[in-house]
Design a protein around this motif. Sequence first.
Motif, PDB file in Angstrom:
ATOM      1  N   GLU A   1     -57.115   8.510  -5.520  1.00 28.74           N
ATOM      2  CA  GLU A   1     -57.356   7.350  -6.364  1.00 28.74           C
ATOM      3  C   GLU A   1     -56.018   6.800  -6.869  1.00 28.74           C
ATOM      4  O   GLU A   1     -55.101   7.553  -7.167  1.00 28.74           O
ATOM      5  N   LYS A   2     -55.951   5.477  -7.012  1.00 30.22           N
ATOM      6  CA  LYS A   2     -54.714   4.819  -7.464  1.00 30.22           C
ATOM      7  C   LYS A   2     -54.206   5.410  -8.772  1.00 30.22           C
ATOM      8  O   LYS A   2     -53.006   5.600  -8.957  1.00 30.22           O
ATOM      9  N   GLU A   3     -55.125   5.702  -9.679  1.00 33.14           N
ATOM     10  CA  GLU A   3     -54.716   6.203 -10.991  1.00 33.14           C
ATOM     11  C   GLU A   3     -54.145   7.626 -10.929  1.00 33.14           C
ATOM     12  O   GLU A   3     -53.533   8.093 -11.887  1.00 33.14           O
ATOM     13  N   ASN A   4     -54.307   8.303  -9.792  1.00 23.47           N
ATOM     14  CA  ASN A   4     -53.786   9.663  -9.634  1.00 23.47           C
ATOM     15  C   ASN A   4     -52.579   9.728  -8.693  1.00 23.47           C
ATOM     16  O   ASN A   4     -52.151  10.818  -8.313  1.00 23.47           O
ATOM     17  N   ILE A   5     -52.030   8.572  -8.329  1.00 22.47           N
ATOM     18  CA  ILE A   5     -50.964   8.526  -7.337  1.00 22.47           C
ATOM     19  C   ILE A   5     -49.748   9.367  -7.718  1.00 22.47           C
ATOM     20  O   ILE A   5     -49.085   9.935  -6.846  1.00 22.47           O
ATOM     21  N   ASN A   6     -49.455   9.500  -8.997  1.00 22.50           N
ATOM     22  CA  ASN A   6     -48.263  10.258  -9.397  1.00 22.50           C
ATOM     23  C   ASN A   6     -48.351  11.737  -9.040  1.00 22.50           C
ATOM     24  O   ASN A   6     -47.335  12.433  -9.032  1.00 22.50           O
ATOM     25  N   LEU A   7     -49.541  12.217  -8.706  1.00 17.01           N
ATOM     26  CA  LEU A   7     -49.698  13.619  -8.296  1.00 17.01           C
ATOM     27  C   LEU A   7     -48.942  13.922  -7.000  1.00 17.01           C
ATOM     28  O   LEU A   7     -48.565  15.061  -6.761  1.00 17.01           O
ATOM     29  N   VAL A   8     -48.711  12.908  -6.165  1.00 17.95           N
ATOM     30  CA  VAL A   8     -48.021  13.139  -4.896  1.00 17.95           C
ATOM     31  C   VAL A   8     -46.504  13.107  -5.032  1.00 17.95           C
ATOM     32  O   VAL A   8     -45.792  13.505  -4.115  1.00 17.95           O
ATOM     33  N   ILE A   9     -45.998  12.652  -6.158  1.00 17.66           N
ATOM     34  CA  ILE A   9     -44.554  12.487  -6.319  1.00 17.66           C
ATOM     35  C   ILE A   9     -43.776  13.789  -6.093  1.00 17.66           C
ATOM     36  O   ILE A   9     -42.763  13.766  -5.378  1.00 17.66           O
ATOM     37  N   PRO A  10     -44.201  14.943  -6.619  1.00 11.84           N
ATOM     38  CA  PRO A  10     -43.434  16.164  -6.330  1.00 11.84           C
ATOM     39  C   PRO A  10     -43.338  16.480  -4.834  1.00 11.84           C
ATOM     40  O   PRO A  10     -42.296  16.972  -4.367  1.00 11.84           O
ATOM     41  N   LEU A  11     -44.372  16.163  -4.062  1.00 14.38           N
ATOM     42  CA  LEU A  11     -44.317  16.392  -2.613  1.00 14.38           C
ATOM     43  C   LEU A  11     -43.327  15.429  -1.958  1.00 14.38           C
ATOM     44  O   LEU A  11     -42.549  15.825  -1.093  1.00 14.38           O
ATOM     45  N   VAL A  12     -43.336  14.181  -2.385  1.00 12.29           N
ATOM     46  CA  VAL A  12     -42.418  13.188  -1.835  1.00 12.29           C
ATOM     47  C   VAL A  12     -40.979  13.540  -2.206  1.00 12.29           C
ATOM     48  O   VAL A  12     -40.061  13.364  -1.402  1.00 12.29           O
ATOM     49  N   GLN A  13     -40.783  14.083  -3.393  1.00 14.69           N
ATOM     50  CA  GLN A  13     -39.436  14.522  -3.773  1.00 14.69           C
ATOM     51  C   GLN A  13     -38.955  15.641  -2.858  1.00 14.69           C
ATOM     52  O   GLN A  13     -37.797  15.639  -2.438  1.00 14.69           O
ATOM     53  N   LYS A  14     -39.831  16.592  -2.520  1.00 15.63           N
ATOM     54  CA  LYS A  14     -39.443  17.665  -1.593  1.00 15.63           C
ATOM     55  C   LYS A  14     -39.063  17.097  -0.237  1.00 15.63           C
ATOM     56  O   LYS A  14     -38.081  17.523   0.367  1.00 15.63           O
ATOM     57  N   LEU A  15     -39.854  16.133   0.234  1.00 16.85           N
ATOM     58  CA  LEU A  15     -39.589  15.517   1.532  1.00 16.85           C
ATOM     59  C   LEU A  15     -38.210  14.869   1.556  1.00 16.85           C
ATOM     60  O   LEU A  15     -37.495  14.949   2.548  1.00 16.85           O
ATOM     61  N   ASN A  16     -37.829  14.258   0.456  1.00 13.49           N
ATOM     62  CA  ASN A  16     -36.550  13.547   0.372  1.00 13.49           C
ATOM     63  C   ASN A  16     -35.427  14.390  -0.227  1.00 13.49           C
ATOM     64  O   ASN A  16     -34.414  13.844  -0.662  1.00 13.49           O
TER      65      ASN A  16
END
Length: 141
Positions: free
Chosen positions: A9-24
């Motif tokens: 859900e759009k309102e929960n999008i920030n939950l993926v940020i730690p994974l994206v940080q690991k990727l980058n």
Amino acid sequence: MAFVFKIIEKENINLVIPLVQKLNGNKISFEVLEQRFSEMVNQNYECAVILDEEKLIGACGLWFCTRHYSGKSVEPDHVFIEDDYRGQGLGKKFFKWIYSYALSKGCEAVELNTYVSNSASHKFYFNEDFKILGFHFLKKL
């Protein structure tokens, strides 16, 4: 294991940020990613995730557009699966789900970019029958 694939859900999008940080490689701050994701969810962007029970273990952004050379397409972006879950065929299952989801939205093609240094992803995408169509260039302004 019973993994769940779904659109977050759009309102929960920030939950993926730690994974994206690991990727980058943690090169982009949480705050910058938070701002960018808040803009992205209001564009032609959705985010698919993988859950193991309630634990978020994978993510993949999905950009939808129509291009003159491929028709309506989806572009998977920032594909990431936690290290402990790799090498078990989960990526293949995730992409099978993504293909099905894209077809349900009328997509005719899937295209993506991957980092030049990410050779493991290259092997995966070749095994998924992706072909190299061109080069992706970036110029920071």
